[in-house]
Design an enzyme around this catalytic site. Structure first.
Site, mmCIF file in Angstrom:
data_model
loop_
_atom_site.group_PDB
_atom_site.id
_atom_site.type_symbol
_atom_site.label_atom_id
_atom_site.label_comp_id
_atom_site.label_asym_id
_atom_site.label_seq_id
_atom_site.Cartn_x
_atom_site.Cartn_y
_atom_site.Cartn_z
ATOM 1 N N CYS A 38 0.960 -0.982 -0.252
ATOM 2 C CA CYS A 38 0.022 0.054 -0.001
ATOM 3 C C CYS A 38 0.821 1.335 -0.205
ATOM 4 O O CYS A 38 1.938 1.017 0.422
ATOM 5 C CB CYS A 38 -0.745 0.122 0.888
ATOM 6 S SG CYS A 38 -1.867 1.472 1.161
ATOM 7 N N SER A 40 1.201 3.271 2.152
ATOM 8 C CA SER A 40 1.315 3.756 3.331
ATOM 9 C C SER A 40 2.265 2.762 3.787
ATOM 10 O O SER A 40 4.015 3.756 4.494
ATOM 11 C CB SER A 40 0.362 3.600 4.112
ATOM 12 O OG SER A 40 -1.100 4.045 4.400
ATOM 13 N N HIS A 43 5.349 5.077 2.138
ATOM 14 C CA HIS A 43 5.678 6.374 2.597
ATOM 15 C C HIS A 43 6.045 6.258 3.539
ATOM 16 O O HIS A 43 7.199 7.408 3.705
ATOM 17 C CB HIS A 43 4.065 6.805 3.214
ATOM 18 C CG HIS A 43 3.097 7.680 1.813
ATOM 19 N ND1 HIS A 43 3.825 7.937 0.724
ATOM 20 C CD2 HIS A 43 1.703 8.052 1.570
ATOM 21 C CE1 HIS A 43 2.827 8.588 0.312
ATOM 22 N NE2 HIS A 43 1.514 8.433 0.623
ATOM 23 N N HIS A 59 0.438 -3.717 6.166
ATOM 24 C CA HIS A 59 -0.457 -3.746 7.169
ATOM 25 C C HIS A 59 -1.865 -4.440 6.410
ATOM 26 O O HIS A 59 -2.781 -4.622 6.729
ATOM 27 C CB HIS A 59 -0.876 -2.430 7.486
ATOM 28 C CG HIS A 59 -1.057 -1.562 6.115
ATOM 29 N ND1 HIS A 59 0.617 -1.218 5.329
ATOM 30 C CD2 HIS A 59 -1.957 -0.608 5.972
ATOM 31 C CE1 HIS A 59 -0.213 -0.195 4.575
ATOM 32 N NE2 HIS A 59 -1.702 -0.512 4.740
ATOM 33 N N CYS A 165 -7.494 -3.227 3.561
ATOM 34 C CA CYS A 165 -6.805 -2.006 3.584
ATOM 35 C C CYS A 165 -7.657 -1.028 2.459
ATOM 36 O O CYS A 165 -8.491 -0.591 2.252
ATOM 37 C CB CYS A 165 -5.623 -1.602 3.694
ATOM 38 S SG CYS A 165 -4.898 0.789 4.448
HETATM 39 ZN ZN LIG Z 1 -3.067 1.144 4.254
#
Ligand SMILES: [Zn+2]
Ligand SMILES: [Zn+2]
Length: 367
Positions: A38, A40, A43, A59, A165
């Site tokens: 993902c 995130s 990031h 995650h 997610c």
């Molecule tokens: Zn995510």
């Protein structure tokens, strides 16, 4: 077990032997079958989202319950589960008001589990931080029981992981937060995993038109297959002007799945009278948006934030699994490639460069 460790911002992840203890009270041990990659994760790796290091990222996970800790009654060994990024207690004021995604009762400081401890350790004894109490770029993960959502066992976990997610975040933004009504005009800015979830949510709610906007033509092709009625190539086409044309003056809903100041401002500029901008993506923590007061008042516009699809994971993940099994939710189109754990850096690079929509890591390989 093997896990992919991030030791420094900007450094590649290294697959190494990491010790995992537990599960503790109200926790479950999961054999991670699949973990989506993902933004995130990206990031944190790039330092956009500061996080304590070293950590094991990942995650968006699905797997099989291997062991349950003391006090766990609702889950059994062998159950298939999707991991919810935001576990909720079911008892606090926000949970009881139907907003469990805002529950903070089961949330440790960054890097630790809800009870304040860590389960991950390097062979030398150094503790490793958990990422969002999940850390699924690994063969096993310990998660809170409230984060392990049982799913039907007839759908493949390498698809179901997306329900934890990206897909849920997007779909929920359209269905739970905006509550898009049939016939509403919708614009989706950014067509990665989240944006394509929004497109599917808008399609389920019978929005018309559904305008997908992205920088990459290959993503727009997928958006069209998932229900977008029109596609616009950002950077090459005049998006606000074309949206006004397609929607008869401006859209009822504009979703920003990117989260930059530029895309959030673009969302406002695509709104029609009575329109709502839904901010879904997040980028730099201190990014801000300036909202014109007079135009907002006179046109009765709204700006909504939406975290984790305003989802109730126990309800929504099961529902989305049913919809996928019935052929009414598309996940296969989102996963173009799977990678072994050793391929995690390639997967992150493919996501960043737009070569893959949703890379999925299989920590145990294809078997
Ligand atoms: Zn995510
Ligand atoms: Zn709660």
């Amino acid at each position: 077990m093997k896990a992919a460790v991030l030791r420094a911002v900007g450094a590649p992840l290294t697959v190494e032997e990491v010790d995992l203890s537990g599960p503790g009270p109200n926790e479950v041990l999961i054999r991670v079958v699949a973990s989506g990659v993902c933004h995130s994760d990206l990031h944190v790796m790039e330092g956009v989202l500061p996080y304590p290091l070293p950590t094991v990222l990942g995650h968006e996970a699905a797997g099989v319950v291997e062991d349950v800790g003391p006090g766990v009654s609702a889950l059994r060994r062998g159950a298939h589960v999707v991991v919810a990024v935001v576990p909720s207690c079911g008892r606090c004021r926000l949970c009881l008001r139907g907003r469990p995604n805002l529950c903070t009762a089961i949330r440790g400081r960054p890097g630790v589990m809800a009870d304040g401890t860590r389960r991950l350790r390097l062979p030398g004894g150094e503790e490793v931080n958990h990422f969002t109490m999940i850390s699924s770029f690994a063969q096993f993960a310990v998660v809170h029981e409230a984060a392990a959502v049982p799913v039907r066992e007839d759908i493949p976990l390498e698809r179901a992981c997306l329900l934890g997610c990206g897909l849920l975040t997007g779909w929920g933004a359209a269905v739970n937060r905006a509550r898009v009504a049939p016939g509403s005009s919708c614009v989706v800015l950014g067509c990665g995993g989240v944006g394509l979830g929004i497109v599917q949510g808008c399609a389920v709610r019978q929005a018309e038109p559904i305008v997908a906007v992205d920088l990459w033509p290959q993503r727009l092709e997928v958006a069209a297959r998932l229900g977008a009625t029109h596609t616009l190539l950002a950077g090459q086409e005049d998006v606000p002007a074309l949206v006004r044309q397609l929607t008869g003056g401006g859209a009822d809903y504009v979703f920003d799945a990117v989260g930059s100041p530029q895309t959030a401002a673009l969302a406002l500029s695509c709104l029609g009278r009575g329109g709502t901008a839904v901010l879904v993506g997040v980028g730099q923590r201190d990014a801000s948006l300036s909202v014109p007061i007079t135009a907002t008042v006179l046109n009765e516009r709204a700006v909504l934030g939406c975290d984790y699809g305003s989802a109730w994971p126990q309800r929504d993940i099961a529902l989305l699994a049913d919809m996928y099994a019935a052929g009414r939710l598309k996940l296969d189109e989102l996963v173009d490639r799977t990678y072994p754990l050793e391929g995690v850096n390639e997967a992150l690079a493919d996501l960043k460069e737009g070569r893959a929509l949703r890379p999925v890591i299989l920590p145990w390989g294809d078997s």
